[in-house]
Design an enzyme around this catalytic site. Sequence first.
Site, mmCIF file in Angstrom:
data_model
loop_
_atom_site.group_PDB
_atom_site.id
_atom_site.type_symbol
_atom_site.label_atom_id
_atom_site.label_comp_id
_atom_site.label_asym_id
_atom_site.label_seq_id
_atom_site.Cartn_x
_atom_site.Cartn_y
_atom_site.Cartn_z
ATOM 1 N N ASN A 150 35.773 55.329 79.010
ATOM 2 C CA ASN A 150 35.619 53.981 78.446
ATOM 3 C C ASN A 150 34.785 53.983 77.159
ATOM 4 O O ASN A 150 35.139 53.325 76.181
ATOM 5 C CB ASN A 150 34.993 53.036 79.481
ATOM 6 C CG ASN A 150 35.883 52.880 80.706
ATOM 7 O OD1 ASN A 150 37.028 53.333 80.692
ATOM 8 N ND2 ASN A 150 35.366 52.261 81.749
ATOM 9 N N THR A 170 53.261 23.883 39.290
ATOM 10 C CA THR A 170 52.818 23.262 40.542
ATOM 11 C C THR A 170 54.094 22.695 41.146
ATOM 12 O O THR A 170 54.984 22.241 40.404
ATOM 13 C CB THR A 170 51.781 22.129 40.321
ATOM 14 O OG1 THR A 170 52.404 21.098 39.564
ATOM 15 C CG2 THR A 170 50.541 22.611 39.592
ATOM 16 N N SER A 226 74.328 46.318 45.971
ATOM 17 C CA SER A 226 75.138 45.710 47.029
ATOM 18 C C SER A 226 76.344 46.593 47.295
ATOM 19 O O SER A 226 76.875 47.220 46.376
ATOM 20 C CB SER A 226 75.582 44.320 46.574
ATOM 21 O OG SER A 226 76.770 43.950 47.254
ATOM 22 N N LYS A 233 75.099 43.655 41.410
ATOM 23 C CA LYS A 233 73.817 43.266 42.013
ATOM 24 C C LYS A 233 72.702 44.296 41.845
ATOM 25 O O LYS A 233 72.920 45.490 41.908
ATOM 26 C CB LYS A 233 73.995 43.004 43.518
ATOM 27 C CG LYS A 233 74.802 41.771 43.851
ATOM 28 C CD LYS A 233 74.189 40.477 43.362
ATOM 29 C CE LYS A 233 73.083 39.954 44.238
ATOM 30 N NZ LYS A 233 73.514 39.500 45.536
ATOM 31 N N ASN A 265 69.063 44.058 43.623
ATOM 32 C CA ASN A 265 68.314 43.160 44.506
ATOM 33 C C ASN A 265 66.844 43.574 44.675
ATOM 34 O O ASN A 265 66.541 44.756 44.734
ATOM 35 C CB ASN A 265 68.971 43.123 45.890
ATOM 36 C CG ASN A 265 70.374 42.555 45.821
ATOM 37 O OD1 ASN A 265 70.653 41.686 45.005
ATOM 38 N ND2 ASN A 265 71.253 43.058 46.678
ATOM 39 N N GLU A 289 61.270 41.531 49.161
ATOM 40 C CA GLU A 289 61.726 40.751 50.324
ATOM 41 C C GLU A 289 61.217 41.363 51.628
ATOM 42 O O GLU A 289 60.799 40.652 52.547
ATOM 43 C CB GLU A 289 63.259 40.683 50.340
ATOM 44 C CG GLU A 289 63.810 39.802 49.238
ATOM 45 C CD GLU A 289 65.327 39.946 49.055
ATOM 46 O OE1 GLU A 289 65.990 40.504 49.937
ATOM 47 O OE2 GLU A 289 65.827 39.480 48.016
ATOM 48 N N LYS A 348 46.048 49.532 70.918
ATOM 49 C CA LYS A 348 46.372 50.653 70.020
ATOM 50 C C LYS A 348 47.669 50.511 69.243
ATOM 51 O O LYS A 348 47.669 50.503 68.018
ATOM 52 C CB LYS A 348 46.348 51.960 70.801
ATOM 53 C CG LYS A 348 44.931 52.321 71.139
ATOM 54 C CD LYS A 348 44.771 53.475 72.043
ATOM 55 C CE LYS A 348 43.368 53.384 72.603
ATOM 56 N NZ LYS A 348 43.156 52.177 73.444
HETATM 57 N N1 ARG Z 1 43.880 55.091 77.533
HETATM 58 C C1 ARG Z 1 42.751 54.253 77.784
HETATM 59 C C2 ARG Z 1 42.682 53.165 76.708
HETATM 60 O O1 ARG Z 1 43.311 53.323 75.745
HETATM 61 C C3 ARG Z 1 41.515 55.062 77.755
HETATM 62 C C4 ARG Z 1 40.418 54.575 78.637
HETATM 63 C C5 ARG Z 1 40.769 54.797 80.034
HETATM 64 N N2 ARG Z 1 39.752 54.362 80.923
HETATM 65 C C6 ARG Z 1 40.026 54.098 82.212
HETATM 66 N N3 ARG Z 1 39.043 53.723 82.906
HETATM 67 N N4 ARG Z 1 41.217 54.175 82.662
HETATM 68 O O2 ARG Z 1 42.036 52.180 76.865
#
Ligand code: ARG
Length: 457
Positions: free
Chosen positions: A110, A155, A277, A283, A285, A290, A325
Site C-alpha cells: 500500500n 466576438t 480524402s 481535399k 484536411n 480535429e 492507473k
Molecule cells: N496493484 C495495487 C494497486 O495498484 C497495489 C497495492 C495492492 N495492495 C493490496 N493491499 N492489495 O493499488
Amino acid sequence: MAQLWGGRFTRETDKLVYAFNQSIAFDRRLLAQDIRGSRAHVRMLARQGILTETERDQILEGLDGIERDAASGKLLISESYEDVHSFVEAVLTERIGEAGKKLHTGRSRNDQVAVDMRLYIRDELDAVRGLLKELLGTILSIMEENTETFMPGFTHLQKAQPVTLAHHMGAYFEMFRRDAEHIASLRIRMNVCPLGSGALAGTTYPLDREYSARLLGFDRACDNSMDGVSDRDYVIEFISCLSVIMMHLSRLSEEIIIWNSNEYRFIELDDTYATGSSIMPQKKNPDIAELIRGKTGRVYGAMTQILTVMKGIPLAYNKDMQEDKEVVFDAIDTAKGCLRLMEGQLSSARWNAPRMAESACQGYANATDAADYLVGKGMPFRDAHTVIGRLVLSCIAAGCKLDDLPLASWKAESPLFEEDIYEAISLKACVERRMTKGAPGDMENEIRSSRDFLASL
Ligand code: ARG
C-alpha cells in the site's frame, strides 16, 4: 500465477478472479519507480540497523541487475505475477536468495504503490512542463514575427475590432503560461513521501521516514500514515491540469480548423500535418487539429472517472484505488501527444498575412474607431455610436466599406468629420492606437514579459 500472500490460502485463486484482480498488465509501467522506491527503503533499513550492510548491498545489486535486464529486454515482465511489486520481489529473491525476502520489511504494497505513483506523477509533471515550454516557445516566435500582421479580432465569431496575429496568439501564451504555473504549484504540493506508512498504521520497526523521503527527492515524509496510503488527490489534480491544458489545445485547434477553411484561408497547414480524402482529390484536411479537439473528451472522461472512483472509498487503502492507473496513464499519454502535435503543427504552418489584413478591412471592424474619432472631437460616445451605426447601415445598403464613403456622406451625418477620418480608421491606426496594457498596440511589453516567463520556466 505467483502470489505473495499464499500462506493463508488453501485453494488457488479462480482464473477469472486472478485476471480481474491483477494489475501487472498496466502497472509494469511503474517498474523504474518501484525499483527506485525499493532502493531508498533498503538503504534506510540498513542505516537503521534493521538489515545488515551486506544484505543491503546484495539487494541493491540485485535491483540494479533487474533494472538493467528489463531495459535491455533480457528480463521480460511476466504477467504471471499479480503486480509489478510482486514481480520485482520475486525476481530479486530468485536471483539473490534469502536477502531478497527481507526487502519488504516494514513496508506494505500500500505504501509501496503510493510512493511509486507519486514518483511517476512527479516525473510526468516535469515532462509536461517541458512540453509546455516548447509550445510556449513556438507561440512566442509567432508573436515576435507577427506584431504587424493585422487580422480581425472576433466576438460571437463576428468581426469585432482589428488586432494582430501577435496579439491573438498572445492570448494562447497566457493560457499555456497558466497551465505551466498550475503544474509547478502541484509539483510543490504533491512532493511529500508516503513511504513508511505501511499498510495504514505505520510500523513497529524504527524507520527513519524523513531519510527515505530525502533519498527520493521528496521535501518531507507525510504526516498521517492513513492519508499516506489512501491519498490520490495529486492524481486528480494532475488530471485536472491536463483537462485544462486539453481545453486550451482544443480551443486553439478549433481556431486552426476555422482559419484553415476555404472561407478563411488565414493559415495553411504543412502537408506533413494534414491528410487527404479517399474520394475527393482536392481535399487537405486538418485532421490533427480535429483529433486534438476530439481527444479532449477523453481526458475529461478521465477526470470524471477518477473523481467517481475516489468518492466512496473509506479509509484507508481499498482495491478500487488500483483503478487510478490506467486512467491517468491514458490521460498523460493523450495530453503529451497532443502538446507535441500542436507544437509541430503550429511551427510548420504558414500564415497568410495579406488575406488576414484583407479580412480585417471587411465587416466594419473599424466602426468603433470611427466612433472614437467623433468622441475625440467632443461628441458623447453614445451619440457617436448612433451616428456610425447609421453610416454602417448605409454602407451595407451600398455594399461598400466605411473607408469607401466620400467625405460628403460622413459630413451629412456629422459636421465634425474631416479629411483625417480616413487615416483614423485605417487598419494600422486602429491597431497601433490601442496602447492600453495588454492591447495589440502594447505588444512590445507583452512580448518582453512572455520572454521573461519562458526563461524562468
Ligand atoms: N496493484 C495495487 C494497486 O495498484 C497495489 C497495492 C495492492 N495492495 C493490496 N493491499 N492489495 O493499488
